[in-house]
Design a protein around this motif. Structure first.
Motif, mmCIF file in Angstrom:
data_model
loop_
_atom_site.group_PDB
_atom_site.id
_atom_site.type_symbol
_atom_site.label_atom_id
_atom_site.label_comp_id
_atom_site.label_asym_id
_atom_site.label_seq_id
_atom_site.Cartn_x
_atom_site.Cartn_y
_atom_site.Cartn_z
ATOM 1 N N ARG A 119 20.550 33.960 51.496
ATOM 2 C CA ARG A 119 21.362 32.589 49.978
ATOM 3 C C ARG A 119 20.162 31.763 49.630
ATOM 4 N NH1 ARG A 119 27.469 31.733 51.544
ATOM 5 N NH2 ARG A 119 26.831 31.650 52.949
ATOM 6 N N ASP A 120 19.547 31.342 51.060
ATOM 7 C CA ASP A 120 19.022 29.940 50.085
ATOM 8 C C ASP A 120 17.770 29.750 50.633
ATOM 9 O OD1 ASP A 120 17.823 27.772 50.336
ATOM 10 O OD2 ASP A 120 19.517 26.365 51.610
ATOM 11 N N ASN A 138 22.236 42.734 53.838
ATOM 12 C CA ASN A 138 23.700 41.423 53.171
ATOM 13 C C ASN A 138 25.295 42.409 53.151
ATOM 14 O OD1 ASN A 138 24.968 43.219 50.519
ATOM 15 N ND2 ASN A 138 23.191 43.534 49.423
ATOM 16 N N CYS A 141 26.791 39.678 54.682
ATOM 17 C CA CYS A 141 26.756 38.043 53.864
ATOM 18 C C CYS A 141 27.819 37.442 52.247
ATOM 19 C CB CYS A 141 25.376 37.937 52.843
ATOM 20 S SG CYS A 141 25.203 36.680 51.839
ATOM 21 N N GLU A 143 28.563 36.256 49.736
ATOM 22 C CA GLU A 143 28.107 36.248 48.080
ATOM 23 C C GLU A 143 26.510 36.621 47.990
ATOM 24 O OE1 GLU A 143 28.207 32.849 46.030
ATOM 25 O OE2 GLU A 143 27.664 31.342 48.302
ATOM 26 N N PRO A 146 23.464 34.345 44.553
ATOM 27 C CA PRO A 146 22.667 33.363 45.032
ATOM 28 C C PRO A 146 20.943 34.107 45.823
ATOM 29 C CG PRO A 146 24.936 32.933 46.371
ATOM 30 C CD PRO A 146 24.883 33.943 45.888
ATOM 31 N N VAL A 147 21.408 35.143 46.105
ATOM 32 C CA VAL A 147 20.330 36.214 47.057
ATOM 33 C C VAL A 147 19.410 36.695 45.949
ATOM 34 C CG1 VAL A 147 19.955 37.473 48.235
ATOM 35 C CG2 VAL A 147 21.539 36.889 49.462
#
Length: 259
Positions: A119-120, A138, A141, A143, A146-147
């Protein structure tokens, strides 16, 4: 689990354990695979065992800047590097990244590795890549918005996002019945997270494996569209390793372009 539970840290340790136990997605590509890739005979997977169609990639892969997103394990990244791409692999697991470095050192490949959360992507400037290659990951992950936003940001105009993901419908089934008896017992509503299971049940069904999230198609496909992508291709395949394969596609794959 408590509200302060750190899923990124937990899944980092879980995937390090998967490397230690020999999970098939942690086994690095062998010398013969890299040799074929150098000769132009290469393929990589987004979903299950199905090779990604070559026309999903740029017509000329040589020198293309490729980000293998949450794609450690010494498989896709080194193959694409051997085929001529300039490859960066970002993954949450240090031991998965070790696999990529292992193949790169063995084969004399230039593969950059970055430890991080998918995500970052702040380690990378805007418009850094021609391709973001994101095989089924994912699911680990919490959420997705953000991806997709970060993938859009780091791609150049005309850049390609390829992603594979699980059909959320596979999560309606009881995991223990599915894995141990190949029985499809409908039990869970969607969206689903293994984090929501009681501790003893999660331990029985998932052991010390990573926390998983089902994610709706709205989050998966709608999220890419909301981030600004244009969807160009779609594919599906049965799950490679469970009984749902007889009844429904377990995997979806999308190809999208940044206008």
């Amino acid at each position: 689990m408590t509200d302060s539970f750190d899923v990124v840290a937990y899944n980092r340790g879980a995937w390090d354990r998967e490397v230690a136990s020999g999970n098939e997605w942690t086994r690095p590509a062998g010398p013969e695979v890299i040799a074929r890739a150098r000769a132009g005979d290469w393929s990589v997977v987004l979903i299950g065992y199905r090779a990604v169609p070559r026309d999903w990639f740029p017509a000329e892969l040589a020198d293309a800047e490729v980000l293998c997103l949450a794609s450690g394990g010494g498989q896709q990244g080194p193959v694409l590097a051997a085929a001529g791409a300039a490859v960066t692999v970002l993954d949450n697991s240090p031991r998965q990244l070790d696999r990529d470095r292992e193949v790169a050192a063995r084969e004399g490949l230039a593969v950059r590795t970055e430890l991080g959360d998918m995500r970052d992507l702040s380690a990378f400037p805007d418009a850094s890549f021609d391709v973001v290659f994101n095989p089924v990951s994912n699911v680990f992950c919490p959420e997705l918005a953000p991806v997709w936003r970060e993938s859009f940001r780091v791609l150049r105009p005309g850049g390609i996002l390829m992603t594979g993901f699980l059909n959320p419908d596979v999560y309606i089934f009881d995991v223990t019945a599915l894995d141990e008896r190949n029985e499809l017992v409908v039990r869970h509503p969607i969206p689903f997270s293994s984090l929501d299971l009681p501790d003893d049940e999660r331990q029985r069904a998932y052991g010390t494996g990573p926390i998983e999230y089902s994610h709706t198609l709205t989050e998966q496909i709608g999220g890419q569209l909301a981030a600004g992508f244009t969807l160009t291709h779609f594919d599906e395949a049965p799950h490679h390793a469970d009984a749902t394969a007889r009844y429904l596609p377990g995997y979806f794959a999308t190809r999208a372009v940044k206008p």
